[in-house]
Design a protein around this motif. Structure first.
Motif, mmCIF file in Angstrom:
data_model
loop_
_atom_site.group_PDB
_atom_site.id
_atom_site.type_symbol
_atom_site.label_atom_id
_atom_site.label_comp_id
_atom_site.label_asym_id
_atom_site.label_seq_id
_atom_site.Cartn_x
_atom_site.Cartn_y
_atom_site.Cartn_z
ATOM 1 N N ASP A 157 -6.769 11.650 6.593
ATOM 2 C CA ASP A 157 -7.143 11.366 5.206
ATOM 3 C C ASP A 157 -7.094 9.873 4.960
ATOM 4 O O ASP A 157 -6.196 9.164 5.444
ATOM 5 N N THR A 158 -8.039 9.401 4.196
ATOM 6 C CA THR A 158 -8.097 7.958 3.891
ATOM 7 C C THR A 158 -7.448 7.618 2.560
ATOM 8 O O THR A 158 -7.322 6.437 2.229
ATOM 9 N N ALA A 159 -7.072 8.620 1.825
ATOM 10 C CA ALA A 159 -6.468 8.366 0.514
ATOM 11 C C ALA A 159 -5.481 9.469 0.187
ATOM 12 O O ALA A 159 -5.561 10.592 0.734
ATOM 13 N N GLU B 190 -5.794 7.862 -7.161
ATOM 14 C CA GLU B 190 -6.187 8.045 -5.765
ATOM 15 C C GLU B 190 -5.820 6.766 -5.019
ATOM 16 O O GLU B 190 -6.424 5.713 -5.221
ATOM 17 N N TYR B 191 -4.809 6.876 -4.191
ATOM 18 C CA TYR B 191 -4.263 5.718 -3.487
ATOM 19 C C TYR B 191 -4.948 5.572 -2.138
ATOM 20 O O TYR B 191 -4.838 6.452 -1.272
ATOM 21 N N LYS B 192 -5.672 4.455 -1.970
ATOM 22 C CA LYS B 192 -6.408 4.219 -0.738
ATOM 23 C C LYS B 192 -5.438 3.687 0.335
ATOM 24 O O LYS B 192 -4.621 2.789 0.068
ATOM 25 N N LEU B 193 -5.535 4.233 1.513
ATOM 26 C CA LEU B 193 -4.720 3.772 2.624
ATOM 27 C C LEU B 193 -5.406 2.608 3.323
ATOM 28 O O LEU B 193 -6.640 2.501 3.330
ATOM 29 N N ASP B 194 -4.602 1.752 3.898
ATOM 30 C CA ASP B 194 -5.145 0.617 4.642
ATOM 31 C C ASP B 194 -5.864 1.151 5.882
ATOM 32 O O ASP B 194 -5.240 1.821 6.729
ATOM 33 N N PRO B 195 -7.148 0.892 6.024
ATOM 34 C CA PRO B 195 -7.882 1.482 7.167
ATOM 35 C C PRO B 195 -7.459 0.924 8.513
ATOM 36 O O PRO B 195 -7.648 1.576 9.539
ATOM 37 N N HIS C 279 -3.750 11.628 -3.013
ATOM 38 C CA HIS C 279 -3.936 12.026 -4.405
ATOM 39 C C HIS C 279 -2.558 12.051 -5.071
ATOM 40 O O HIS C 279 -1.704 12.878 -4.736
ATOM 41 N N LYS D 19 -3.242 2.141 8.555
ATOM 42 C CA LYS D 19 -3.041 3.553 8.224
ATOM 43 C C LYS D 19 -1.590 3.836 7.799
ATOM 44 O O LYS D 19 -1.092 4.942 7.969
ATOM 45 N N TYR E 180 -1.014 15.890 2.330
ATOM 46 C CA TYR E 180 -1.682 14.895 3.173
ATOM 47 C C TYR E 180 -1.969 15.515 4.535
ATOM 48 O O TYR E 180 -1.124 16.170 5.139
#
Length: 1826
Positions: free
Chosen positions: A35-37, A49-54, A39, A57, A31
């Motif tokens: 990074d927004t996600a 692919e885990y998306k992070l809370d924008p 792996h 974060k 990481y």
């Protein structure tokens, strides 16, 4: 620390999941910031692919290292968050089968829905006295911590058990109370701990019910205060209850039940005492059949009813009150079945003669008319008038249900009050431990007033919990002197204010209840208007105007307003209560409603509703106003809750949070969703959050140094470990805020330990990689060099092989050419020879053919010629025969014709004369000639006859020869004929044979073909037979081997069976010994208890001290017991004067006294029975001894008689010779002198006659004296010296020679025979007497046994009586029976004592008579004819006086001084060092010998009794001193051995010297005292073991488990111990050397005291058993100790113990075998645990461990480093499957209280008693040497 350092590739995280709540994943890519996600890869291999809370974060939670998974304490986790907590609990619960886990100060208990063997007495003993941090989490550990803090801090304690229904709260509280009852015991006379435990079944029966979540759900909350005195023994208890669910009495949902008591009552309806209740099945009653499932699987309601009734009885509620309770409960059931019918829309009625209402009125003692009227009417009061108004059906039904609930609530409170009265103690309470069992946070689809009150209580408890946790954190920081930082934690005070503050929910509810027309809707509107806009925690549902939402600490809960007012009012019709209070027949009912005032509602009956709540009110005071009785349920509950909180705040709380793992009640099944809900609701996650906000990880400096030593360089290691840790941490963690240094600990922020573990793992991994690299390089290079060397060697050998192959090829080529040459030559030669042979054969065949053809032609020609010749000869012969026949015929014809002619002519001449003349002329000449011729002829004839005879002879020979030749020829001819015939036949046969030959050839060809086939078949068959033969041989060998193996196995099996049988017998013997020794221990404990009670009675009642009651000497074997009994009897008699004591105390003391009296009488009976058996054995031994002695005496007498006869015969011959000489002398003087009276001959004769007469009288007396001496002094004769015996024989011979007459000799011999017969008859008579006595004793024993059986039958009959009558009757009957038996046995013993004393007196008289006879014999032996120079020697040789006989004499008044100086005031240390071992025992025995020597039985008895009692006294006084106990154990055993060695029994005299045999006891048989001393030695031995156990116990766990004997092997794991006592890493802890030094001290002390070697071996064996058992038990209860490195430590420690045994030469004492379970457990920690082969090896290796112990160790196995692997569940199941057939006890822990039965092998002393000198330091100058 940057996120990039932690969220790297292969880092593991937790991500949310809808099903499993949290799911584990692994990063596949580092990481980077921005990074927004992420792996990720899931555990099943799926990429994600885990998306992070924008917005936030926020990164997902990191997983803890595997080494931290499964920790005992959740706060020990480095990452403290919800998924880590959930995963840790799941791993412990599912994989390790561990249901308890610490979370800081909270114990999390997960319900396993399965009975686990972890609550036994052995587990309680294992946790008792242990530090909480040292053992695995357990409810017993929490209880022990509370008990220990109560005793240490002098502060009351509380255990708060919470959780939702079915989580196991009641069971946890029950086990906590059981622990207190077990470890503390009762401090008062009554068994309070049993009563405390007995309250559980009562409260479960009346307060527990089956719900959809739990089969035994507590439908009320309770707080039990267990009271303790100053010694911290239980003295009583008190119970407070909260929130009884009354609505369950009249309503149950599907699959639920009413309270258990109703079903128990219905299940027992068939009992006679319940017939009047008119009950039936539970399905017949409306109150019990609504759930449609009245049966709980596995529960017998009838059996539970019996348990409940027994509990009532134990708590003092008698049968009449019990029947009253059951009568009220039955009335409630009948009331629920009362039917109400509509009369019209506004009124209702109950039909007359309703059976259930009639039964209800009969049971309650009220009138049917009144009750039926007020069930359908209500009274309305106004200012001026009172109206009675009918009510509709639904209100009547509600009134009926309200009455039922009210009655049950009153009954519940009455039972609680009476339970509290029974548990109340008159002794002042010093402290208490409270156990709170209350609902956890609840939220359902429909939440009402009950859930509101429950959640309100949990809000208060959570606030108290948060404050306590916060306070502990603050105290910890202040204690360690680290900077205090404010921890932000959730404060639920706003929520509490919303509920209980002014204008809060409860306040508005009470206000609405006071309004005349108040309703739920108006109350809801008030709530909306008051709080909706002002309080953020209060919300209104969107779709409802009759509900509200409160944001609690755990979750949002929506409450339905319907029913709140009714439940808060909790009203009941006043007139119905008045009817019940008017009952005249039922006192209990009146007692229930004696404090009942008017109805709480001014409007009369409630408007309706289903559920109600009851709060147990405070006890009313006489001056209370009526307003206090009108308090609402909410107000009462709020007041009681405030009182509870005040109580909890005044105590030190301990928290137990019960978790329900699943809703289906499946064992060991974990539902993450349900678990997370409860963890959030019970405050565990809040605890985690508070811990995580501060410094959750705490390490001592020693732990940190030991764990992270690998991160330090050598230059960083300083002598001061604290400074070393500081320097290293500053280098490792740059952020100073991530840790703080305290006084004794280092505090880390959350995640720092994981970071350090990561650094440690990386360092270890790098080191491992370097080591692996080096080792692999070394291995590969070594392999390369080995391969190179091998290749060179292979090349050398290959090249050599190739050269050899080439040379071989050349040689073979040359040889092949030569072979080809010779082969070709051979082939050509062979071909030539074959052609030549063929040509020759052809030529031969051709020539033979031609020769045969020529021969055939010749043969044919020859045959033709022969035929022609024969034919021609035959024709010629035929012609010749015809011609000859013709010629002969012609001649015959011619001669016939001529003859005829001549005949005619002769006939003519004969007829003429001339013719005769002519004939005569010539006749004379002719006659002369003929005469001459005749003579010549005669001569010739003679010659011819001679010749003829010769010829005849030759002829005869020749004829004979010819005849034989003819015969031969004829035979030859015949043979020729036969040969011809044979030739013909042979030709025929030849033809036939040719045919047969042809047929034979055909047959031969067929036979050859068949033979070929047969040969092939036979060869095949032979091959098969060979194979079969080989197979049979192999089978035979296998069978032989199998037979041998089976025979060997059978032999081994038989040997094993024999060994097992022997072992079983030994075990049975050891069990019997152990049982007997345990009885002795119990007897000693009862004696001590009796002494304590006697002292207390003396101090309290002020009775005079009871005196000593003297018993008879035959009771000496049980002197101490009889003394105690007599003293108890006297104390009983003297205590009867204290009549002014209270009745309760008197009854209890009387009950205890009766109990103890029964126990003592039983013991006395056993002692007397044992004494009878001993007497019988003594009689048998005495009879056998008498028979043997009689035989020996008889043999000695016969030898003596034969010797005497020989001597008398020789004397007779001498006398005869003298007589002959005298006669000769008389004969010589006969002629000269006559025998006148004055002559010399006459004088000589007269003198000889007088001498013979005197000699005869003397010899007669000597014979009688000798006979008496032979009988009375047999033993003395046996111990005579051989020289003395020979001297006596010579003396007797000389005496016998003095006898002068044969008649006197005969007379003496006959007298001697008569004396022998007389003695034999007396001996037979005595033997018959003994046999009769033995038969009488056997009969008495049989009668005693029959009486015992009869008493057992009576006892069985008494058991059928009611409990009170049973106890009273059994006690009275038992006391009477035992007293009678005691008196009978005492009378028998007195009779036997009288007989013994009588026989002793007779023996003394006989001894005196023998002495007088000996003196008289010596005087009378001087005859008148003897001179002074020739005295007669006496028969008895007097005993020589010696300087010292090994005896000590003392006066009677000096006995107390002897005991005081030698026992009570003796210092063991000085005696052990300066004097010989066992000196007091030798001195006491020498004093005893003198008492025996002077035949003083009173002195013997008092000395032994005083000795035994004094030893008991000194051991009671100084029983904790090991040296004192060891010293008196050695001396008691030595005293016992002396009694055996000098008893005179042959079995104990084998090793004695002759001098020691002379010192044997002569007058008393002290076998009974030997048994008493043996029992005393057993008691001392057990006290010695307990003393050693008390000394070793604190050392064992620290030295064997915790201390690192091999430094650096085991890395310390994070402990997470928080505000709990622990012994880990304490300074000054015990080590293995401490244990070894203590063992050496024990051993040297016992050796100095002269303890027997065999006894020392038994003591050492017991010591090692204690060490092994305690160590193994702690290992089984401590997860942190079950690791590979700890197994190595344990094995090393065990090897050190074995080395100690070798140094002390104690390897064969069995001590090493006692450590076998511990050794196998250590091996189990170290072996591989993966494959089936490993499982098989483990099963065969761990033979000394039980299955549960093996599985427990495998479950607890914890890797210390991440390189180790955990044991898989499948492997554990494999182990369980393999061990399923092993028959062992399911007990998990070893019995640490087990004491092996002790034996005291006989060990004689070689020390001579006469050589012992008494030191002056003992102050025994009053003893005189004898």
């Amino acid at each position: 620390m940057a996120a990039s350092e932690l969220y790297t590739k292969h880092a593991r995280v937790w991500i949310p999941d809808a099903e499993e709540v949290w799911k584990s994943a692994e990063l596949t890519k580092d990481y980077k910031q921005g990074d927004t996600a992420l792996h990720l890869q899931l555990e099943d291999g799926t990429d994600l692919e885990y998306k992070l809370d924008p917005t936030t974060k926020n990164l997902p939670h990191l997983r803890n290292p595997d080494i931290l998974v499964g920790e005992n304490d959740l706060t020990a986790l480095s990452y403290l968050h919800e998924p880590a907590v959930l995963h840790n609990l799941k791993v412990r619960f599912i994989d390790s089968k561990l249901i308890y886990t610490y979370c800081g100060i909270v114990l999390v208990a997960i319900n396993p829905y399965e009975n686990l063997p972890i609550y036994g007495t052995d587990i309680i003993n294992a946790y008792s006295g242990q530090n909480m941090g040292d053992m695995d989490p357990h409810i017993f550990a929490v209880a022990e911590e509370a008990y220990k803090q109560m005793a240490r801090d002098e502060r009351n304690q509380s255990i708060i058990v919470s959780g939702e229904s079915g989580a196991g709260k009641t069971v946890s509280a029950k086990y906590a109370m059981r622990y207190f009852a077990t470890v503390s015991g009762s401090a008062s006379e009554a068994n309070v701990e049993e009563k405390v435990l007995a309250s559980n079944p009562i409260m479960e029966a009346i307060g527990n019910a089956k719900t959809t979540r739990n089969d035994n759900s507590s439908r009320f909350g309770k707080y039990i205060e267990i009271g303790f005195d100053k010694k911290y023994g239980i003295i009583g208890a008190n119970m407070r209850t909260y929130l009884l669910e009354k609505s369950r009495v009249v309503f149950q949902a599907d699959e639920e039940r009413n309270y258990h008591i109703f079903y128990q009552l219905c299940a027992s309806a068939h009992l006679p005492e319940f017939k009047a209740l008119k009950l039936g099945s539970a399905d017949d009653f409306h109150c019990t059949n609504q759930g449609r499932n009245p049966v709980i699987e596995g529960v017998d309601d009838a059996k539970e009813m019996s348990t409940t009734r027994n509990a009532f009885t134990l708590l003092g509620i008698n049968e009449s009150y019990q029947m009253g309770l059951f009568q009220i409960l039955a009335a409630i059931l009948h009331l629920g079945n009362v039917e109400v019918k509509d009369r019209d829309s506004d009124s209702s009625s109950i039909p007359p003669n309703n059976s259930h209402l009639t039964t209800f009125c009969d049971l309650m003692g009220v009138t049917y008319q009144d009750m039926s009227h007020w069930l359908c009417h209500k009274k309305i009061k106004t200012a001026s008038e009172t109206y009675i108004k009918p009510i509709p059906k639904f209100q009547a039904i509600n009134a009926r249900d309200a009455l039922a609930k009210h009655i049950y609530a009153k009954l519940f409170n009455w039972i609680v009050d009476n339970v509290n009265k029974a548990l109340h103690s008159s002794i002042k309470q010093h402290s208490f431990i409270g156990v709170l069992d209350i609902y956890g946070f609840e939220t359902f689809e429909i939440n009402s007033f009950e859930q509101f009150c429950i959640n309100y209580a949990n809000e208060k408890l959570q606030q108290q919990f948060n404050m306590h946790v916060f306070k502990l954190e603050q105290e910890e920081y202040m204690k360690e002197q680290i900077p205090w930082t404010l921890i932000d934690f959730y404060d639920n005070q706003p929520c509490i204010n919303l509920i209980e503050a002014k204008m809060g929910v409860l306040d508005l509810l009470d206000e609405e209840c006071r309004m005349p027309k108040g309703s739920d809707d108006s109350w809801a509107q008030k709530l909306y208007n008051t709080h909706l806009k002002t309080c953020p925690l209060f919300e209104k549902p969107r779709m409802s105007n009759k509900a509200f939402i409160i944001q609690h600490f755990a979750d949002k809960v929506e409450y339905q307003c319907e029913g709140f007012l009714e439940k808060n009012k909790d009203t009941v019709n006043e007139e119905q209560i008045t009817v019940l209070k008017a009952s005249k027949q039922f006192d209990l009912l009146v007692e229930l409603f004696q404090d009942e005032d008017k109805a709480t509602s001014p409007t009369g009956a409630p408007p309706g509703g289903r559920t109600r709540l009851s709060v147990k009110p405070d006890k009313t005071r006489p001056g209370q106003s009526s307003k206090e009785h009108k308090k609402t349920v909410g107000l009462q509950f709020r007041n009681s809750l405030h009182l509870l909180m005040e109580t909890l705040n005044a105590t030190t709380p301990h928290y137990v949070r019960c978790i329900k793992p699943n809703d289906l009640k499946f064992p060991f099944t974990f539902d993450p969703k349900r678990a997370v809900q409860q963890l959030r609701a019970c405050g565990v996650l809040e605890t985690i959050r508070i811990s995580a906000a501060g410094f959750p990880s705490r390490w001592t400096y020693q732990e940190f140094f030991s764990r992270y030593r690998v991160l330090m360089k050598q230059k960083d290691v300083l002598s001061d470990k604290k400074l070393t840790c500081k320097n290293v941490l500053e280098k490792l963690v740059q952020d100073q805020d991530k840790y703080q240094f305290g006084k004794t600990k280092i505090f880390f922020r959350a995640g720092q330990v994981a970071y350090l573990e990561k650094l440690r793992a990386d360092k270890l991994r790098a080191a491992c990689i370097r080591i692996q690299k080096t080792i692999r390089c070394w291995l590969v290079r070594k392999k390369y060099l080995r391969m190179k060397s091998a290749a060179i060697t292979i090349q050398r050998y290959v090249r050599g092989y190739q050269a050899r192959c080439l040379a071989m090829f050349l040689r073979r080529t040359r040889a092949a050419i030569i072979i080809q040459k010779f082969q070709r030559m051979y082939v050509e030669r062979k071909r030539y020879r074959r052609q030549k042979a063929a040509a020759l054969i052809i030529q031969c065949i051709l020539r033979a053919y031609m020769a045969r053809q020529h021969y055939q032609a010749l043969l044919r020609e020859h045959k033709v010629v022969i035929l022609q010749k024969n034919v021609r000869g035959w024709l010629a012969r035929c012609w010749y025969k015809r011609t000859l026949s013709a010629i002969i015929h012609l001649q015959c014809c011619v001669r016939r014709m001529r003859a005829k002619r001549e005949l005619k002519k002769l006939k003519i001449e004969a007829r003429s004369v001339e013719h005769f003349k002519k004939l005569n002329i010539g006749m004379e000449n002719k006659i002369m000639q003929l005469q001459r011729k005749i003579d010549e002829q005669n001569k010739e004839n003679k010659a011819m006859s001679e010749r003829l005879s010769g010829l005849e002879i030759s002829y005869s020979a020749e004829s004979e020869r010819l005849r034989s030749e003819v015969v031969r020829l004829r035979s030859s001819e015949e043979e020729g004929r036969n040969n011809a015939n044979r030739v013909t036949s042979l030709l025929e046969e030849l033809a036939q044979l040719r045919k047969e030959l042809e047929a034979t050839r055909n047959e031969k060809s067929v036979i050859e073909e068949w033979a070929e086939t047969y040969r092939d078949e036979m060869e095949q068959m032979v091959t098969e037979l060979k194979d079969q033969n080989n197979l049979l041989k192999s089978e035979k060998d296998d069978l032989n081997r199998l037979i041998q193996e089976q025979s060997q196995q059978m032999t081994e099996k038989m040997a094993k069976a024999l060994q097992e049988e022997t072992k079983q017998l030994e075990n049975d013997l050891n069990e019997e010994r152990s049982r007997y020794q345990n009885l002795l221990t119990e007897h000693l404990r009862l004696e001590e208890r009796y002494d304590d009670l006697k002292e207390e009675i003396t101090l309290t009642v002020h009775v005079p001290k009871p005196g000593h009651r003297r018993t008879d000497s035959t009771h000496s074997s049980n002197e101490s017991e009889c003394t105690y009994n007599s003293e108890f009897a006297e104390s009983e008699e003297s205590s009867r004067g204290g009549e002014d004591v209270t009745k309760a105390a008197l009854d209890m003391s009387l009950f205890l006294k009766l109990q103890k009296r029964v126990t003592e009488l039983e013991q006395e009976k056993q002692a007397l029975q044992k004494e009878l058996d001993t007497r019988e054995e003594q009689f048998q031994r005495a009879r056998a001894r008498d028979d043997e002695e009689h035989k020996k005496a008889r043999g000695a007498e016969l030898e003596y008689e034969s010797l005497k006869r020989q001597e008398l015969e020789s004397e007779n011959k001498k006398l005869k010779h003298d007589l002959n000489e005298m006669r000769q002398s008389l004969a010589e003087n006969a002629g000269a002198d006559k025998a006148t009276p004055g002559s010399p001959a006459y004088k000589v004769l007269l003198d000889q006659l007088n001498a013979s007469t005197e000699e005869l009288e003397v010899r007669k007396e000597e014979v009688l004296i000798l006979r008496s001496q032979l009988v009375s002094q047999k033993e003395a004769m046996q111990h005579k010296d051989e020289k003395e015996t020979m001297t006596d024989a010579i003396m007797y011979t000389e005496d016998v020679k003095k006898m002068k007459d044969t008649g006197e000799i005969t007379q003496a011999y006959m007298g001697l025979k008569e004396t022998n017969r007389l003695l034999e008859s007396q001996l037979q008579t005595q033997r018959k007497t003994h046999e009769n006595e033995v038969e009488v004793l056997r009969g008495e024993l049989q009668s005693v046994k029959e009486e015992n059986n009869r008493q057992q039958q009576l006892l069985a009959q008494n058991l059928q009586l009611p409990p009170e009558a049973r106890i009273e009757a059994s006690l009275q009957h038992e006391i009477t029976r035992l007293t009678n038996e005691n008196l009978d046995l005492m009378e028998q013993l007195e009779k036997q004592d009288k007989t013994v004393r009588k026989l002793k007196k007779q023996l003394k008289v006989f001894a005196k008579k023998i002495g007088e006879l000996e003196v008289g014999g010596q005087v009378e032996n001087v005859s008148p004819g003897q001179t002074v120079d020739e005295p007669i020697r006496p028969v008895n040789i007097p005993r020589k006086e010696k300087d010292f006989q090994g005896m000590l004499e003392y006066k009677k008044e000096d006995e107390l001084k002897l005991v005081k100086n030698l026992i009570l005031e003796l210092k063991p240390r000085g005696v052990a060092v300066n004097f010989i071992p066992g000196l007091p025992a030798y001195i006491l025995f020498m004093c005893l010998r003198h008492a025996d020597y002077i035949n003083d039985d009173q002195k013997v008895r008092t000395l032994l009794t005083s000795t035994i009692n004094s030893i008991k006294k000194i051991l009671k006084k100084r029983g904790d001193d090991f040296e004192t106990v060891s010293f008196w154990l050695a001396n008691t055993c030595r005293f016992l051995h002396c009694l055996k060695q000098y008893s005179g029994e042959e079995a104990f005299m084998k090793h004695n010297t002759p001098r020691q045999n002379e010192h044997c006891l002569s007058n008393f048989d002290l076998a009974e005292y030997r048994q008493v001393l043996s029992d005393l030695a057993i008691q001392i031995y057990q006290q010695l073991i307990k003393c050693m156990e008390n000394i070793l116990q604190p050392m064992i766990v620290s030295g064997m488990l915790e201390h690192e004997t091999i430094q650096g092997v085991s890395g310390v794991k994070p402990t997470g111990l928080r505000k709990r006592t622990s012994s880990i890493a304490d300074e000054g802890t015990y080590t293995l050397d401490s244990i070894l030094r203590q063992l050496t001290s024990f051993h040297s002390t016992m050796c100095q005291h002269g303890t027997d070697p065999e006894l020392i071996k038994q003591v050492v064996k017991q010591q090692f058993y204690i060490i092994g058992a305690v160590t193994l038990n702690n290992l089984l209860l401590r997860k942190d100790m079950c690791s590979w490195s700890k197994g190595m430590q344990i094995r090393y420690n065990v090897s050190q113990l074995e080395e100690w045994l070798r140094d002390k030469n104690l390897m064969n004492c069995g001590a090493r075998e006692t450590l076998e379970p511990l050794i196998q457990a250590a091996q189990l920690l170290q072996v591989k645990k993966k494959t089936d082969e490993d499982a098989e090896a483990i099963c065969s290796m761990c033979s000394a461990l039980t299955t549960s112990q093996i599985v427990k160790v495998l479950n607890l196995y914890t890797p210390v480093n991440e390189f180790e692997e955990r044991v898989s569940i499948s492997f554990i199941r494999t182990i369980q499957a393999r061990l399923r057939d092993r028959k062992q006890t399911p007990q998990l822990l070893m019995d640490t209280k087990l004491i092996y039965p002790v034996t005291f092998p006989f060990n004689p002393s070689s020390l001579a008693l006469e050589t012992i000198h008494i030191p002056s330091s003992l102050n025994l100058s009053f003893l005189t040497r004898v």
